[in-house]
Write a protein that holds these residues in place. Structure first.
Motif, PDB file in Angstrom:
ATOM      1  N   ILE A   1       0.861  -1.191   0.000  1.00  0.00           N
ATOM      2  CA  ILE A   1       0.000   0.000   0.000  1.00  0.00           C
ATOM      3  C   ILE A   1       0.889   1.229   0.000  1.00  0.00           C
ATOM      4  CG2 ILE A   1      -1.676   1.297   1.367  1.00  0.00           C
ATOM      5  CD1 ILE A   1      -2.847  -1.335   2.292  1.00  0.00           C
ATOM      6  N   LYS A   2       0.558   2.195  -0.847  1.00  0.00           N
ATOM      7  CA  LYS A   2       1.364   3.407  -0.942  1.00  0.00           C
ATOM      8  C   LYS A   2       1.323   4.190   0.365  1.00  0.00           C
ATOM      9  CE  LYS A   2       0.732   4.000  -5.930  1.00  0.00           C
ATOM     10  NZ  LYS A   2       0.221   4.885  -7.018  1.00  0.00           N
ATOM     11  N   GLY A   3       2.466   4.748   0.707  1.00  0.00           N
ATOM     12  CA  GLY A   3       2.547   5.625   1.880  1.00  0.00           C
ATOM     13  C   GLY A   3       2.420   4.913   3.210  1.00  0.00           C
ATOM     14  N   ALA A   4       2.651   3.579   3.231  1.00  0.00           N
ATOM     15  CA  ALA A   4       2.477   2.813   4.472  1.00  0.00           C
ATOM     16  C   ALA A   4       3.760   2.089   4.847  1.00  0.00           C
ATOM     17  CB  ALA A   4       1.337   1.810   4.326  1.00  0.00           C
ATOM     18  N   SER A   5       3.998   1.977   6.154  1.00  0.00           N
ATOM     19  CA  SER A   5       5.157   1.253   6.680  1.00  0.00           C
ATOM     20  C   SER A   5       4.878   0.895   8.126  1.00  0.00           C
ATOM     21  CB  SER A   5       6.429   2.098   6.569  1.00  0.00           C
ATOM     22  OG  SER A   5       6.354   3.218   7.443  1.00  0.00           O
ATOM     23  N   PHE A   6       5.802   0.143   8.722  1.00  0.00           N
ATOM     24  CA  PHE A   6       5.736  -0.112  10.159  1.00  0.00           C
ATOM     25  C   PHE A   6       6.348   1.079  10.899  1.00  0.00           C
ATOM     26  CE2 PHE A   6       5.669  -4.540   8.648  1.00  0.00           C
ATOM     27  CZ  PHE A   6       4.602  -5.036   9.383  1.00  0.00           C
ATOM     28  N   GLY A   7       5.662   1.553  11.927  1.00  0.00           N
ATOM     29  CA  GLY A   7       6.192   2.623  12.772  1.00  0.00           C
ATOM     30  C   GLY A   7       6.054   2.285  14.237  1.00  0.00           C
TER      31      GLY A   7
ATOM     32  N   ASN B   1       1.466  10.560  -3.235  1.00  0.00           N
ATOM     33  CA  ASN B   1       0.545   9.722  -3.993  1.00  0.00           C
ATOM     34  C   ASN B   1       1.251   8.634  -4.782  1.00  0.00           C
ATOM     35  OD1 ASN B   1      -1.870  10.934  -3.182  1.00  0.00           O
ATOM     36  ND2 ASN B   1      -1.655  12.584  -4.678  1.00  0.00           N
ATOM     37  N   ASP B   2       2.505   8.855  -5.119  1.00  0.00           N
ATOM     38  CA  ASP B   2       3.258   7.870  -5.895  1.00  0.00           C
ATOM     39  C   ASP B   2       4.300   7.153  -5.047  1.00  0.00           C
ATOM     40  OD1 ASP B   2       1.927   8.579  -8.285  1.00  0.00           O
ATOM     41  OD2 ASP B   2       3.257  10.316  -8.498  1.00  0.00           O
ATOM     42  N   LEU B   3       4.216   7.302  -3.701  1.00  0.00           N
ATOM     43  CA  LEU B   3       5.285   6.847  -2.839  1.00  0.00           C
ATOM     44  C   LEU B   3       5.057   5.415  -2.368  1.00  0.00           C
ATOM     45  CD1 LEU B   3       7.881   8.017  -1.640  1.00  0.00           C
ATOM     46  CD2 LEU B   3       6.578   8.678   0.354  1.00  0.00           C
ATOM     47  N   LEU B   4       5.981   4.536  -2.751  1.00  0.00           N
ATOM     48  CA  LEU B   4       6.035   3.206  -2.160  1.00  0.00           C
ATOM     49  C   LEU B   4       7.168   3.193  -1.150  1.00  0.00           C
ATOM     50  CD1 LEU B   4       5.559   0.854  -5.245  1.00  0.00           C
ATOM     51  CD2 LEU B   4       3.910   1.344  -3.446  1.00  0.00           C
ATOM     52  N   CYS B   5       6.986   2.392  -0.092  1.00  0.00           N
ATOM     53  CA  CYS B   5       7.982   2.369   0.977  1.00  0.00           C
ATOM     54  C   CYS B   5       9.276   1.730   0.484  1.00  0.00           C
ATOM     55  CB  CYS B   5       7.449   1.604   2.179  1.00  0.00           C
ATOM     56  SG  CYS B   5       8.591   1.585   3.582  1.00  0.00           S
ATOM     57  N   THR B   6      10.336   2.515   0.509  1.00  0.00           N
ATOM     58  CA  THR B   6      11.684   2.008   0.297  1.00  0.00           C
ATOM     59  C   THR B   6      12.564   2.597   1.382  1.00  0.00           C
ATOM     60  OG1 THR B   6      12.238   3.826  -1.200  1.00  0.00           O
ATOM     61  CG2 THR B   6      11.404   1.794  -2.202  1.00  0.00           C
ATOM     62  N   GLU B   7      13.668   1.953   1.632  1.00  0.00           N
ATOM     63  CA  GLU B   7      14.534   2.381   2.730  1.00  0.00           C
ATOM     64  C   GLU B   7      14.962   3.832   2.536  1.00  0.00           C
ATOM     65  OE1 GLU B   7      18.694   1.031   4.939  1.00  0.00           O
ATOM     66  OE2 GLU B   7      17.747  -0.265   3.441  1.00  0.00           O
ATOM     67  N   GLY B   8      14.672   4.651   3.527  1.00  0.00           N
ATOM     68  CA  GLY B   8      15.114   6.031   3.531  1.00  0.00           C
ATOM     69  C   GLY B   8      14.087   7.045   3.101  1.00  0.00           C
ATOM     70  N   ASN B   9      13.012   6.628   2.425  1.00  0.00           N
ATOM     71  CA  ASN B   9      12.060   7.648   1.958  1.00  0.00           C
ATOM     72  C   ASN B   9      10.815   7.739   2.826  1.00  0.00           C
ATOM     73  OD1 ASN B   9      10.762   5.296   1.228  1.00  0.00           O
ATOM     74  ND2 ASN B   9      10.083   6.046  -0.779  1.00  0.00           N
ATOM     75  N   ILE B  10      10.542   6.746   3.657  1.00  0.00           N
ATOM     76  CA  ILE B  10       9.416   6.775   4.579  1.00  0.00           C
ATOM     77  C   ILE B  10       9.930   6.330   5.945  1.00  0.00           C
ATOM     78  CG2 ILE B  10       7.211   5.678   5.211  1.00  0.00           C
ATOM     79  CD1 ILE B  10       6.419   5.606   2.372  1.00  0.00           C
ATOM     80  N   PRO B  11       9.545   7.013   7.038  1.00  0.00           N
ATOM     81  CA  PRO B  11       9.994   6.580   8.372  1.00  0.00           C
ATOM     82  C   PRO B  11       9.547   5.150   8.671  1.00  0.00           C
ATOM     83  CG  PRO B  11       9.031   8.767   8.461  1.00  0.00           C
ATOM     84  CD  PRO B  11       8.729   8.233   7.086  1.00  0.00           C
ATOM     85  N   GLY B  12      10.322   4.469   9.477  1.00  0.00           N
ATOM     86  CA  GLY B  12       9.941   3.153   9.942  1.00  0.00           C
ATOM     87  C   GLY B  12      10.593   2.034   9.168  1.00  0.00           C
ATOM     88  N   ALA B  13       9.916   0.891   9.143  1.00  0.00           N
ATOM     89  CA  ALA B  13      10.406  -0.315   8.469  1.00  0.00           C
ATOM     90  C   ALA B  13       9.423  -0.701   7.377  1.00  0.00           C
ATOM     91  CB  ALA B  13      10.570  -1.457   9.468  1.00  0.00           C
ATOM     92  N   CYS B  14       9.927  -0.948   6.183  1.00  0.00           N
ATOM     93  CA  CYS B  14       9.059  -1.307   5.064  1.00  0.00           C
ATOM     94  C   CYS B  14       8.606  -2.759   5.184  1.00  0.00           C
ATOM     95  CB  CYS B  14       9.803  -1.122   3.746  1.00  0.00           C
ATOM     96  SG  CYS B  14      10.287   0.582   3.401  1.00  0.00           S
ATOM     97  N   PRO B  15       7.367  -3.055   4.802  1.00  0.00           N
ATOM     98  CA  PRO B  15       6.914  -4.450   4.789  1.00  0.00           C
ATOM     99  C   PRO B  15       7.590  -5.209   3.652  1.00  0.00           C
ATOM    100  CG  PRO B  15       5.245  -3.016   3.854  1.00  0.00           C
ATOM    101  CD  PRO B  15       6.314  -2.116   4.380  1.00  0.00           C
ATOM    102  N   GLU B  16       8.058  -6.403   3.955  1.00  0.00           N
ATOM    103  CA  GLU B  16       8.737  -7.231   2.962  1.00  0.00           C
ATOM    104  C   GLU B  16       8.047  -8.578   2.877  1.00  0.00           C
ATOM    105  OE1 GLU B  16      10.979  -5.944   1.178  1.00  0.00           O
ATOM    106  OE2 GLU B  16      11.693  -4.207   2.338  1.00  0.00           O
ATOM    107  N   LEU B  17       7.895  -9.069   1.640  1.00  0.00           N
ATOM    108  CA  LEU B  17       7.227 -10.349   1.452  1.00  0.00           C
ATOM    109  C   LEU B  17       7.989 -11.498   2.110  1.00  0.00           C
ATOM    110  CD1 LEU B  17       6.001 -10.053  -2.251  1.00  0.00           C
ATOM    111  CD2 LEU B  17       4.616  -9.979  -0.172  1.00  0.00           C
TER     112      LEU B  17
END
Length: 313
Positions: free
Chosen positions: A146-152, A227-243
């Motif tokens: 989901i865009k703009g989402a991560s673990f915080g 709106n176009d942001l997917l979680c990648t290391e460094g661009n969104i706070p927290g930890a990105c979900p990984e499959l």
């Protein structure tokens, strides 16, 4: 013979007799008062459950800590008392805390950053895949973040009590009896406990930077990018979900700060009541405060309550 006395003499004799009886009554009343307040004998006579020069063993008492937000702690408490007299005694105590996480801790340690408000919940429920709510499906039915989402996750300061050893003075200001159910006489003590000792505990300090080096929670990205942001290391706070589940190393229990084992000076104050039965035994209910000194916050205070039984020797 009284007929030979003048009326004036009779009045004088009557007055002297009256004074004698009044003085005698006052003197006797004074003796009773002194005996009740100053003598070494017990004020309450024929006590069925005396404590003077008695040893009392109590426990295990079973109870819980009342004022914790993220930890559920059950306690086992035991103590050994010696009474110098009916009012004062000394106790050696030991307490063990059995800790488990509340659902609130599970939630905040797996919390979500949701900058577009597209995630249906704030955190996973126990038993659910923590990353599940952070994924949707693409046109092929494959999982897509989901865009703009991560673990915080939020790691707040938490102290887990282990063992407490204390020595304390016991004061018994009240001994009495009451009528239970209008038929049975119940004997009881009201007591206060004041003392100090040492507490062994495990402390988890506050943590705002996760083990992946990222800030756990922060400000949202610029509106023109989100709106176009997917979680990648460094661009969104927290930890990105990984499959592959690699995010589990940075959230929940695994992502906690390293715990610190501490031994802390402790003072204690409590109030309780004992109900006596079968000559040697009692049932006890107590409310107790333990204040740990010299902690990261200056001091930490814990309120507890327990019930138990005791026996005197």
């Amino acid at each position: 013979m009284l007929s030979l006395l003048r009326p004036k003499d009779i009045k004088l004799i009557s007055l002297l007799c009256l004074c004698f009886f009044v003085c005698e009554g006052a003197f006797a009343q004074s003796k009773r008062f002194r005996k009740a307040t100053e003598d070494d004998d017990e004020v309450v006579k024929n006590k069925l459950f005396p404590k003077k020069k008695k040893i009392e063993l109590a426990g295990p008492d079973l109870g819980l800590i009342l004022n914790q937000s993220y930890i559920q702690s059950f306690v086992l408490h035991a103590n050994l008392n010696y009474y110098f007299d009916e009012e004062w005694g000394f106790t050696l105590e030991g307490l063990l805390a059995l800790n488990s996480d509340k659902s609130e801790r599970y939630c905040i340690e797996r919390f979500y950053n949701d900058f577009l408000n597209q995630v249906g919940s704030s955190c996973p429920v126990p038993g659910q895949d923590p990353a599940g709510p952070l994924y949707t499906t693409d046109g092929n039915g494959d999982p897509a973040p989901i865009k703009g989402a991560s673990f915080g996750p939020a790691y707040v300061p938490i102290r887990e009590l282990g063992t407490i050893l204390t020595g304390a003075v016991v004061w018994n200001p009240v001994y009495g009896k009451q009528l239970a159910f209008l038929s049975n006489t119940v004997y009881f003590d009201l007591f206060l406990t004041m003392g100090g000792g040492i507490t062994q505990s495990t402390y988890y300090p506050k943590q705002i930077v996760l083990r992946n080096g990222e800030i756990s929670r922060g400000t949202a990205p610029p509106p023109d990018e989100i709106n176009d942001l997917l979680c990648t290391e460094g661009n969104i706070p927290g930890a990105c979900p990984e499959l592959d589940g690699s995010h589990n190393a940075f959230i929940g229990d695994a992502g906690r700060p390293d715990p610190v084992t501490e031994s802390t000076p402790t003072i204690t104050l409590g109030v309780g009541q004992k109900f006596h039965f079968k000559k040697r035994f009692n049932f006890k209910a107590e409310i107790r405060n333990y204040t740990l000194l010299g902690t990261a916050a200056g001091f930490d205070t814990f309120f507890m309550t327990w019930i138990g039984v005791g026996v005197r020797f």
